[in-house]
Enzyme design. Sequence first.
Site, mmCIF file in Angstrom:
data_model
loop_
_atom_site.group_PDB
_atom_site.id
_atom_site.type_symbol
_atom_site.label_atom_id
_atom_site.label_comp_id
_atom_site.label_asym_id
_atom_site.label_seq_id
_atom_site.Cartn_x
_atom_site.Cartn_y
_atom_site.Cartn_z
ATOM 1 N N HIS A 235 -40.502 -49.264 29.684
ATOM 2 C CA HIS A 235 -40.839 -50.318 30.633
ATOM 3 C C HIS A 235 -41.446 -49.759 31.914
ATOM 4 O O HIS A 235 -41.402 -50.412 32.951
ATOM 5 C CB HIS A 235 -39.584 -51.122 31.006
ATOM 6 C CG HIS A 235 -39.237 -52.195 30.032
ATOM 7 N ND1 HIS A 235 -38.866 -51.925 28.749
ATOM 8 C CD2 HIS A 235 -39.205 -53.550 30.150
ATOM 9 C CE1 HIS A 235 -38.607 -53.059 28.113
ATOM 10 N NE2 HIS A 235 -38.814 -54.060 28.937
ATOM 11 N N GLU B 146 -47.680 -61.017 21.422
ATOM 12 C CA GLU B 146 -48.739 -60.617 22.361
ATOM 13 C C GLU B 146 -50.128 -60.614 21.717
ATOM 14 O O GLU B 146 -51.095 -61.095 22.300
ATOM 15 C CB GLU B 146 -48.431 -59.246 22.972
ATOM 16 C CG GLU B 146 -47.282 -59.249 23.981
ATOM 17 C CD GLU B 146 -45.908 -59.172 23.338
ATOM 18 O OE1 GLU B 146 -45.830 -59.092 22.091
ATOM 19 O OE2 GLU B 146 -44.901 -59.203 24.070
#
Lengths: 327, 339
Positions: free
Chosen positions: A130, A61
């Site tokens: 998440h 990322e």
Amino acid sequence: MSRTLSYREAMREAMHEALANDPRVFLMGEDVGRYGGTYAFSKGFLDEFGPERIRDTPLSELGFVGAAIGAALGGMRPIVEVMTVNFSLLALDQIVNTAALYRHMSGGQFSVPLVVRMTTGAGRQLAAQHSHSLEGWYAHIPGIKVLAPATIEDARGMLAPALADPDPVVIFEHAGLFNMEGDLPDTRDDLMVDIRSAKVRRIGTDVAIITHGGSLSKALAAAGQLAAEGISAEVVDLRVLRPLDTAAIVAAVAKCRRAVVVDEGWKSGSLAAEVMARIMENVFYELDAPVARVCSEEVPIPYAKHLEDAALPQPEKIVAAVKGLFA
Amino acid sequence: MNIDHHAPPPPAGPVPWQSDFAVGLLADMVRIRRMEEKSAELYGAGKIRGFLHLYIGEEAVAVGALHALSVEDNIVATYREHAHALVRGMAMSTIMAEMYGRREGCAHGRGGSMHLFDKATRLFGGNAIVGGGLPLAVGLALAAKMQNENRIAACFFGDGAVAEGAFHESLNLAALWKLPVLFCCENNLYGMGTALERSESQTDLCVKAASYNMPALRADGMDIVAVHETTKQAVQRVRESRGPVFVEYQTYRFRAHSMFDAELYRPKAEVEEWKTRGPIHTFSARLKAEGKLTEEQFLALDAAANAEVADAVAFAEAGTWEPVEDLLKDVHTPEGVAP
């Protein structure tokens, strides 16, 4: 004429249009190509636009968001899909320390025309790592713009102005919305959304419910219940989290004289806190009751459905908070 | 693993350059040295504030490497980047004004010593996050590739950055996507006060780079001939392969990490030992021995550097302040301005 689209289809169509219209636009991110997008937003794009413009990235990322910033500086118009806000923390350095600061640090020599899209929010039993709603963190940072499309119209219409913006724009798409359907006009001119303003989604007179993203549908559900009980709620969708549309907040609160802020982020240091502060600064003497808020409980989001539901804002909690203002 | 990490030694014998070119590079090193010495003095006098990281001792790296690149190439540097800005072509007066915090600086006083940017010479900063520039360089190279431009991206970073995830993610991405990036590692043996062997399990940085399937070269960073010849070869490989190349320059900073550093972590004898290899006096001695430089020429270029510094300081002293009313300027791009 209008047609019915899902949120997913609306966002896919917006990206398709951008890719088809501007050769500088390309999409990069984890599994955007062969897999077709984690949430199928880019299904079929690889075949149509090719691997140069639909770039599968490694699980990197920091690296690929930073590379997108470099590509934007180099003349391209990248759309970066970070799979979820949870993983965006690995790229936070590049977004905050590079993209957001670059124009100012360089004395106005360089702009970063970058769009970062990511999924946000809880509600699907994905547990603590998440389920974050951290758009409020991003909204803290000068130098970036933060959008939260909560409707089909915004999912379809926010990307083009975001790409046209010369500065970094971060778009938060709540995972609970992807299968939601709604109508859109056929003509492209009617699709552009003003990414500087909030929007009133339901007109009312007794209380302003101010929210964004995945909480909008909950606020609207609460407003429906309240109407049945004789309370007319106005629902304001912030939709632009930075810069906040203070005027829209003030207008709704001044009219209704009561306000509840609904935010899936945790209460402490939340975007809701910022909205409340702006109400105090601007419209305090118009209030008939203290401003209330419904946020996530101060706990990592749990897996089990009943616990997750209890941790998040829900229509019943919003209804209760509103009624509390009339007690 | 294809480890290709030892550049051929620089041609033995005489400096393989015309006298003008050699003296020009020497002059650039002297300009940097004099600018940095003056900056330290000005810091002591309170004229320059914040953090100040000096390049004294490492001059051969920036000068030798940047002279191997084209004006069309993109450059990304670190917070120890005054030299890179200067060699790339930013006026010393503009650099000095920025360090003074003046409106006449490259960022109108918004960046200071660590954030020198120059669109005209394609210098993309000045980055004060260790490793922060590497992904940026990868992206600049990606943009060049996608737009069929010939330019490459040269990214300078220190040995400390090698421990950052950004280093590994960037080398991987550049090699995976075959992007024209020249990774220039200025290995001065210390990440601030932490010696390389105290932060890396593998201290051979070329082995790390080579593991990402790219050529990795090493040069004596105190020898400008080695730096320039190795970089020329590396640049040629990037241009021909359109893929990344890594170069490690083994160098040493003679001054403290920043102006707040008491240098408790390295022996004074080590510093003195490295100073005997100083890039300016060794190169000028070599040129003199070869008859490519006279003492008069050296004194003249040194005097010119000092005069340039004096002019830069005068410019910065005479500079103005950005009006406070403009505080919020350049957070966003003004409407109607294309990025």
